[in-house]
Design an enzyme around this catalytic site. Sequence first.
Site, PDB file in Angstrom:
ATOM      1  N   CYS A   2       0.125  -1.877  -0.119  1.00 29.37           N
ATOM      2  CA  CYS A   2      -0.004  -0.289   0.012  1.00 29.37           C
ATOM      3  C   CYS A   2       0.967   1.048  -0.038  1.00 29.37           C
ATOM      4  O   CYS A   2       1.965   1.209   0.483  1.00 29.37           O
ATOM      5  CB  CYS A   2      -0.469   0.309   1.075  1.00 29.37           C
ATOM      6  SG  CYS A   2      -1.572  -1.249   1.090  1.00 29.37           S
ATOM      7  N   ARG A  27       4.971   0.147  -6.591  1.00 30.91           N
ATOM      8  CA  ARG A  27       4.736  -0.647  -5.108  1.00 30.91           C
ATOM      9  C   ARG A  27       3.738  -1.749  -5.489  1.00 30.91           C
ATOM     10  O   ARG A  27       3.761  -2.545  -4.663  1.00 30.91           O
ATOM     11  CB  ARG A  27       4.719   0.072  -4.658  1.00 30.91           C
ATOM     12  CG  ARG A  27       5.729   1.225  -3.857  1.00 30.91           C
ATOM     13  CD  ARG A  27       4.889   2.312  -3.396  1.00 30.91           C
ATOM     14  NE  ARG A  27       4.698   1.035  -1.851  1.00 30.91           N
ATOM     15  CZ  ARG A  27       5.555   1.684  -0.408  1.00 30.91           C
ATOM     16  NH1 ARG A  27       6.312   1.814  -0.567  1.00 30.91           N
ATOM     17  NH2 ARG A  27       5.228   0.905   0.569  1.00 30.91           N
ATOM     18  N   TRP A  76      -3.212  -2.770  -1.472  1.00 28.08           N
ATOM     19  CA  TRP A  76      -2.424  -3.719  -2.054  1.00 28.08           C
ATOM     20  C   TRP A  76      -2.829  -5.102  -0.673  1.00 28.08           C
ATOM     21  O   TRP A  76      -3.158  -4.788   0.612  1.00 28.08           O
ATOM     22  CB  TRP A  76      -1.120  -3.980  -1.540  1.00 28.08           C
ATOM     23  CG  TRP A  76      -0.248  -5.369  -1.806  1.00 28.08           C
ATOM     24  CD1 TRP A  76      -0.254  -6.118  -0.382  1.00 28.08           C
ATOM     25  CD2 TRP A  76       0.456  -6.083  -2.801  1.00 28.08           C
ATOM     26  NE1 TRP A  76       0.492  -7.382  -1.155  1.00 28.08           N
ATOM     27  CE2 TRP A  76       0.943  -6.913  -2.021  1.00 28.08           C
ATOM     28  CE3 TRP A  76       0.231  -5.368  -4.525  1.00 28.08           C
ATOM     29  CZ2 TRP A  76       1.028  -7.599  -3.520  1.00 28.08           C
ATOM     30  CZ3 TRP A  76       1.391  -5.970  -4.871  1.00 28.08           C
ATOM     31  CH2 TRP A  76       1.860  -7.903  -4.399  1.00 28.08           C
ATOM     32  N   ASN A 102      -1.908   2.557   6.063  1.00 23.93           N
ATOM     33  CA  ASN A 102      -1.185   1.264   5.582  1.00 23.93           C
ATOM     34  C   ASN A 102      -0.544  -0.208   7.212  1.00 23.93           C
ATOM     35  O   ASN A 102       0.086   0.413   7.927  1.00 23.93           O
ATOM     36  CB  ASN A 102       0.202   1.772   5.483  1.00 23.93           C
ATOM     37  CG  ASN A 102       0.495   1.792   3.863  1.00 23.93           C
ATOM     38  OD1 ASN A 102      -0.873   2.164   2.975  1.00 23.93           O
ATOM     39  ND2 ASN A 102       1.550   2.351   3.528  1.00 23.93           N
ATOM     40  N   GLY A 103      -0.737  -1.323   6.328  1.00 23.02           N
ATOM     41  CA  GLY A 103      -0.499  -1.804   7.906  1.00 23.02           C
ATOM     42  C   GLY A 103      -1.239  -2.773   8.034  1.00 23.02           C
ATOM     43  O   GLY A 103      -2.136  -3.337   7.016  1.00 23.02           O
ATOM     44  N   GLU A 487      18.341 -23.728  -4.983  1.00 19.99           N
ATOM     45  CA  GLU A 487      17.840 -22.627  -5.017  1.00 19.99           C
ATOM     46  C   GLU A 487      18.991 -21.244  -5.525  1.00 19.99           C
ATOM     47  O   GLU A 487      19.150 -20.515  -6.179  1.00 19.99           O
ATOM     48  CB  GLU A 487      16.921 -22.063  -3.895  1.00 19.99           C
ATOM     49  CG  GLU A 487      16.598 -20.404  -3.470  1.00 19.99           C
ATOM     50  CD  GLU A 487      15.995 -20.065  -4.547  1.00 19.99           C
ATOM     51  OE1 GLU A 487      15.903 -21.331  -5.597  1.00 19.99           O
ATOM     52  OE2 GLU A 487      15.556 -18.603  -5.260  1.00 19.99           O
ATOM     53  N   LYS A 491      19.897 -18.614  -8.556  1.00 17.71           N
ATOM     54  CA  LYS A 491      19.437 -17.811  -8.190  1.00 17.71           C
ATOM     55  C   LYS A 491      20.896 -17.034  -9.200  1.00 17.71           C
ATOM     56  O   LYS A 491      20.770 -16.529  -9.773  1.00 17.71           O
ATOM     57  CB  LYS A 491      19.886 -17.204  -6.972  1.00 17.71           C
ATOM     58  CG  LYS A 491      19.036 -16.598  -5.877  1.00 17.71           C
ATOM     59  CD  LYS A 491      17.796 -16.053  -6.395  1.00 17.71           C
ATOM     60  CE  LYS A 491      16.922 -16.336  -7.464  1.00 17.71           C
ATOM     61  NZ  LYS A 491      15.266 -17.311  -6.902  1.00 17.71           N
ATOM     62  N   GLU A 494      20.411 -17.322 -12.920  1.00 19.44           N
ATOM     63  CA  GLU A 494      19.627 -16.098 -13.547  1.00 19.44           C
ATOM     64  C   GLU A 494      19.591 -14.762 -13.605  1.00 19.44           C
ATOM     65  O   GLU A 494      19.808 -14.726 -14.818  1.00 19.44           O
ATOM     66  CB  GLU A 494      18.184 -16.841 -13.452  1.00 19.44           C
ATOM     67  CG  GLU A 494      17.619 -15.943 -12.003  1.00 19.44           C
ATOM     68  CD  GLU A 494      16.112 -16.215 -11.374  1.00 19.44           C
ATOM     69  OE1 GLU A 494      15.321 -15.907 -12.185  1.00 19.44           O
ATOM     70  OE2 GLU A 494      16.331 -16.664  -9.840  1.00 19.44           O
ATOM     71  N   HIS A 510      28.022 -40.177  -7.553  1.00 19.51           N
ATOM     72  CA  HIS A 510      27.195 -40.686  -8.428  1.00 19.51           C
ATOM     73  C   HIS A 510      26.907 -39.757 -10.132  1.00 19.51           C
ATOM     74  O   HIS A 510      26.752 -40.368 -11.542  1.00 19.51           O
ATOM     75  CB  HIS A 510      25.716 -41.170  -8.638  1.00 19.51           C
ATOM     76  CG  HIS A 510      25.747 -41.803  -7.676  1.00 19.51           C
ATOM     77  ND1 HIS A 510      25.922 -43.360  -7.415  1.00 19.51           N
ATOM     78  CD2 HIS A 510      25.100 -41.772  -5.597  1.00 19.51           C
ATOM     79  CE1 HIS A 510      24.882 -43.480  -6.231  1.00 19.51           C
ATOM     80  NE2 HIS A 510      25.114 -42.459  -5.154  1.00 19.51           N
ATOM     81  N   LYS A 609       8.826 -11.852 -14.651  1.00 24.10           N
ATOM     82  CA  LYS A 609       8.670 -11.769 -13.356  1.00 24.10           C
ATOM     83  C   LYS A 609       7.605 -12.481 -13.422  1.00 24.10           C
ATOM     84  O   LYS A 609       7.825 -13.511 -12.367  1.00 24.10           O
ATOM     85  CB  LYS A 609       8.451 -10.248 -13.038  1.00 24.10           C
ATOM     86  CG  LYS A 609       8.097 -10.436 -11.374  1.00 24.10           C
ATOM     87  CD  LYS A 609       9.443 -10.532  -9.825  1.00 24.10           C
ATOM     88  CE  LYS A 609       9.005 -10.642  -8.780  1.00 24.10           C
ATOM     89  NZ  LYS A 609       9.362 -12.556  -7.784  1.00 24.10           N
TER      90      LYS A 609
HETATM   91  O1  M6R Z   1       5.230 -15.998  -9.325  1.00 24.41           O
HETATM   92  P1  M6R Z   1       5.678 -18.012  -9.421  1.00 24.41           P
HETATM   93  O2  M6R Z   1       5.938 -17.784  -7.367  1.00 24.41           O
HETATM   94  O3  M6R Z   1       4.942 -18.826  -9.194  1.00 24.41           O
HETATM   95  O4  M6R Z   1       6.985 -18.036  -9.991  1.00 24.41           O
HETATM   96  C1  M6R Z   1       7.406 -18.871 -10.758  1.00 24.41           C
HETATM   97  C2  M6R Z   1       8.567 -19.112 -10.779  1.00 24.41           C
HETATM   98  O5  M6R Z   1       8.459 -18.529 -12.346  1.00 24.41           O
HETATM   99  C3  M6R Z   1      10.179 -18.219 -10.568  1.00 24.41           C
HETATM  100  O6  M6R Z   1      10.259 -18.627  -9.405  1.00 24.41           O
HETATM  101  C4  M6R Z   1      10.601 -18.030 -10.982  1.00 24.41           C
HETATM  102  O7  M6R Z   1      11.853 -18.770 -10.925  1.00 24.41           O
HETATM  103  C5  M6R Z   1      11.491 -16.720 -10.319  1.00 24.41           C
HETATM  104  N1  M6R Z   1      12.395 -16.219 -11.771  1.00 24.41           N
HETATM  105  C6  M6R Z   1      12.834 -17.568  -9.723  1.00 24.41           C
HETATM  106  O8  M6R Z   1      13.700 -16.608  -9.826  1.00 24.41           O
END
Ligand code: M6R
Length: 614
Positions: A2, A27, A76, A102-103, A487, A491, A494, A510, A609
């Site tokens: 928000c 935001r 939000w 907000n909050g 993960e 990270k 990507e 293996h 995103k």
């Molecule tokens: O919006 P979502 O959490 O469903 O998105 C899933 C993936 O597309 C998302 O986590 C993607 O792997 C990110 N880029 C990872 O950092």
Amino acid sequence: MCGIVGYIGKQKALPVLIDGIKSLEYRGYDSAGFAVSTAGGVVKSKKAVGRVSNLELKIEEKDIRHGNAGICHTRWATHGGVTEENAHPHSDCKGELWLCHNGIIENYKDFKSDLARRGHTFKSETDSEVLAHLIEEFKTQDPALATEEAVRLALLSVRGTYGLALLDSKNPGTLIAARNFSPLLIGVGDGEYIIASDASAVLKHTKNVVYLDDGEMAVLTPKSHKIFDLKRNTINRKSEELTWDIEEAQKGGNPHFMLKEILEEPEAIENSIRGRIVAKEGLIKLGGILAVEEKLRNAKRILIAGCGTAYLAGKVGEYMLEEYGGIPVKIELASEFRYRKPIFREGDVMLVVSQSGETADTLAALAEAKQKGVLSLGIVNVVGSTIARQTDAGVYQHVGPEIGVASTKAFTSQVAILALLSVMLGRQRDMSVVMARRITEELSRIPELMKKIIKQSEAIKKLAKKYQPYRDFLFLGRKYNYPVALEGALKLKEISYVHAEGFSAGEMKHGPIAMIDKSFPSICIAPSDSVYEKMVSNMEEIKARSGPIIVIATEGNKKIEEITKDVIYIPKTLEMLTPLLAVVPLQLFAYHFGVLRGLDVDKPRNLAKSVTVE
Ligand code: M6R
């Protein structure tokens, strides 16, 4: 999340408010509204669902000519759906007091029923509106009470977080603001003040700002401001000069959203667990799944589906739910699940995890389960998103918008919620109160522990610099930290475009071990837990093959430095919660590594995103 903008001064308020709220659009929000004073001593308000541009469509010529004080908000949703009624500003019964909040007011329900008994009528489902009526009630009980005093008494009565801006139609020459764990600052102009939840909304008008601290209020007139705490102690605080431009301000002064969102993780965890733990009884209260609690008690298996980082959060959940929730769990890549012929059984529950709530593959997995009549749950950040609407029940993450394409705070929040769910299911089965308390107490400490890791950002940057020449990385972990290894690798690849692979350390022999040599570093997640000794064996194997090693280890484990000097220490916590800590240095490593390569870490190439297509 928000956004709030308030204005009082020599200009017509509405154009300033709309302009300010637009600079908060980044935001994320789902509805917007304003309230402005008029010459006739009444307040005019308009609201719209969707973009600020929808609100602008409702603005008429005469609105622009209204008064010199007003408040504006982008919402939000947290409590109540995305509707005009739930959009802010909210008013009291008489339409005299208008506020943007907000909050979360945690105990709003207690007040709402009491106020309703006293004759107050509510137009929205929000916690925020209750605050307007509570202030009105204080004024009703003592008509001589000044509005600022009624606000103070109301704030002393409630429990929760707030950034607050209030306009009183009977006193349009004054604006009231308050803050408690929700940012609020005052832009100090020449004969005008602008209140905002974010510096980007004031920058066009002034660079001089006064920050409110938690538990403080401010009363503003066009020519003066006074700040005081809730005990009425006056606070003399000088204004500071902002050196940011608007884009920097939106990032909270950080160079990238990704860094801002990593730094926000302690607060994000607090927001995700707030009000959901009943500490004394060792119980978990997840409002969004209350209605299906009995079905969960009888559930026989949980299927978790998600994509990318959300899938990996679900994978941590698989370990937690089996060990502590006492229920069989199967984690599924949503993109694969949709093409298999999944066999559902009686008592199955489908849990989908998604930050955006719009990921096409996750939606398809959900549709598959729904078609088979399986109970569906969601862990979702974006309120009102498709997954939030299509699941039978769910838990919102409450971490605010995640703008960086690389998911960071959403991951840790999802893991924290899965920990809550594990305790909830565990208590429905055979988990003792003592164990539940142990987990929830430790979970509540995680934000503090995370802060200790975040402080090491510069040291992690140095490591990222040292390892710049390498183009291949292996990430290794076991048990709870196997998904963290995956993960960490996701990270790094990507946002840095370097080759990174995550493996269960037990799988090394293996196959992956064949790759190890002096040009192929491994990042090993080796906290002092039940599989620590096994991780040490893996690291010895890597060292024997001249592979460079970075290790994430538990504070106090100096012995690990016999294997490698490149150690990042994390605080000790329960084994099941280590992913919440171990992932933070990996996020910071990936962030610094990408930045040092000169890449746009907020918008990595080829990625979006929200992946709303297959
Ligand atoms: O919006 P979502 O959490 O469903 O998105 C899933 C993936 O597309 C998302 O986590 C993607 O792997 C990110 N880029 C990872 O950092």
